[in-house]
Motif scaffolding. Sequence first.
Motif, PDB file in Angstrom:
ATOM      1  N   GLU A  58       0.930  11.452   5.910  1.00  0.00           N
ATOM      2  CA  GLU A  58      -0.322  11.062   5.383  1.00  0.00           C
ATOM      3  C   GLU A  58      -0.585  10.023   4.727  1.00  0.00           C
ATOM      4  OE1 GLU A  58      -2.612  13.666   2.901  1.00  0.00           O
ATOM      5  OE2 GLU A  58      -2.347  15.902   4.030  1.00  0.00           O
ATOM      6  N   ILE A  59      -0.059   9.406   3.833  1.00  0.00           N
ATOM      7  CA  ILE A  59       0.184   8.291   3.870  1.00  0.00           C
ATOM      8  C   ILE A  59       0.363   7.123   4.998  1.00  0.00           C
ATOM      9  CG2 ILE A  59       1.682   5.756   2.430  1.00  0.00           C
ATOM     10  CD1 ILE A  59       1.811   8.576   0.451  1.00  0.00           C
TER      11      ILE A  59
ATOM     12  N   LEU B 139       0.522  -1.389   0.219  1.00  0.00           N
ATOM     13  CA  LEU B 139      -0.316  -0.230   0.006  1.00  0.00           C
ATOM     14  C   LEU B 139       0.854   1.220   0.217  1.00  0.00           C
ATOM     15  CD1 LEU B 139      -2.869   1.485   0.481  1.00  0.00           C
ATOM     16  CD2 LEU B 139      -2.605   1.159   2.693  1.00  0.00           C
TER      17      LEU B 139
ATOM     18  N   LEU C  68       0.737   4.032  -2.873  1.00  0.00           N
ATOM     19  CA  LEU C  68       0.625   5.226  -2.563  1.00  0.00           C
ATOM     20  C   LEU C  68       1.731   6.058  -3.093  1.00  0.00           C
ATOM     21  CD1 LEU C  68      -1.828   4.916   0.713  1.00  0.00           C
ATOM     22  CD2 LEU C  68      -2.668   5.116  -2.035  1.00  0.00           C
TER      23      LEU C  68
ATOM     24  N   GLU D  13      -2.642   8.440   7.987  1.00  0.00           N
ATOM     25  CA  GLU D  13      -4.349   8.311   7.666  1.00  0.00           C
ATOM     26  C   GLU D  13      -4.682   7.054   7.169  1.00  0.00           C
ATOM     27  OE1 GLU D  13      -5.469  12.182   5.345  1.00  0.00           O
ATOM     28  OE2 GLU D  13      -4.456  13.283   7.391  1.00  0.00           O
ATOM     29  N   VAL D  14      -3.729   6.478   7.050  1.00  0.00           N
ATOM     30  CA  VAL D  14      -4.074   5.126   5.280  1.00  0.00           C
ATOM     31  C   VAL D  14      -3.610   3.792   6.118  1.00  0.00           C
ATOM     32  CG1 VAL D  14      -4.142   3.882   2.985  1.00  0.00           C
ATOM     33  CG2 VAL D  14      -4.366   6.480   3.851  1.00  0.00           C
TER      34      VAL D  14
END
Length: 190
Positions: free
Chosen positions: A178-179, A156, A160, A182-183
């Motif tokens: 953020e990657i 992932l 991304l 948040e993910v």
Amino acid sequence: MAETRRRGEVLEAAIAEAVWAELAESGYAGLTVGAVAERARTSKAVLYRRWPGRAGLVMAALAHHAPTTEDVPDTGSLRGDLLVLLRAIAAGVSGRSIDALWGLLTESARDPELAALVRERLAELQRSGPVVAIFDRAVARGEVDAARVTPRLLRLAPDLLRSELLVYGAISDAAVVEIVDEVVLPLAGV
């Protein structure tokens, strides 16, 4: 005094640097095996024995410049390790990286053998690359449940980052954070 014949890692490093320099100078479309051979001070035959063409050379150069498991220090946390890795990747990105990725994507669309080679290289990274080592450490520390570490989760963050690079032409630190925050971490249950 005659120059000593280079072999193995020394020769491969010289070739990777030659590919990188040719990408910077000529772009993917202008890169030729002959120009790489000349810059690396080797022969085209040596290159063709190892790689079927320029796409293979570019993949080897990208792999040579990519962070390895040894490049990622153990910060003591999954978040810290991921941030170090993704920031290192982002710092290593340049215009030639973008051009090389677009060139490989374009050529892969036309060449099924190259597409298979690209997929094989990505699958290899997903089995044993730095992201796997980072998650293995997190599992060993008890930070992540091993059952949550799926092949999709492992690919992932790199997927991304690649998307960020191809769509926006750069990878900002805000995007890296953020990657991770948040993910990846929520999906890992952290």
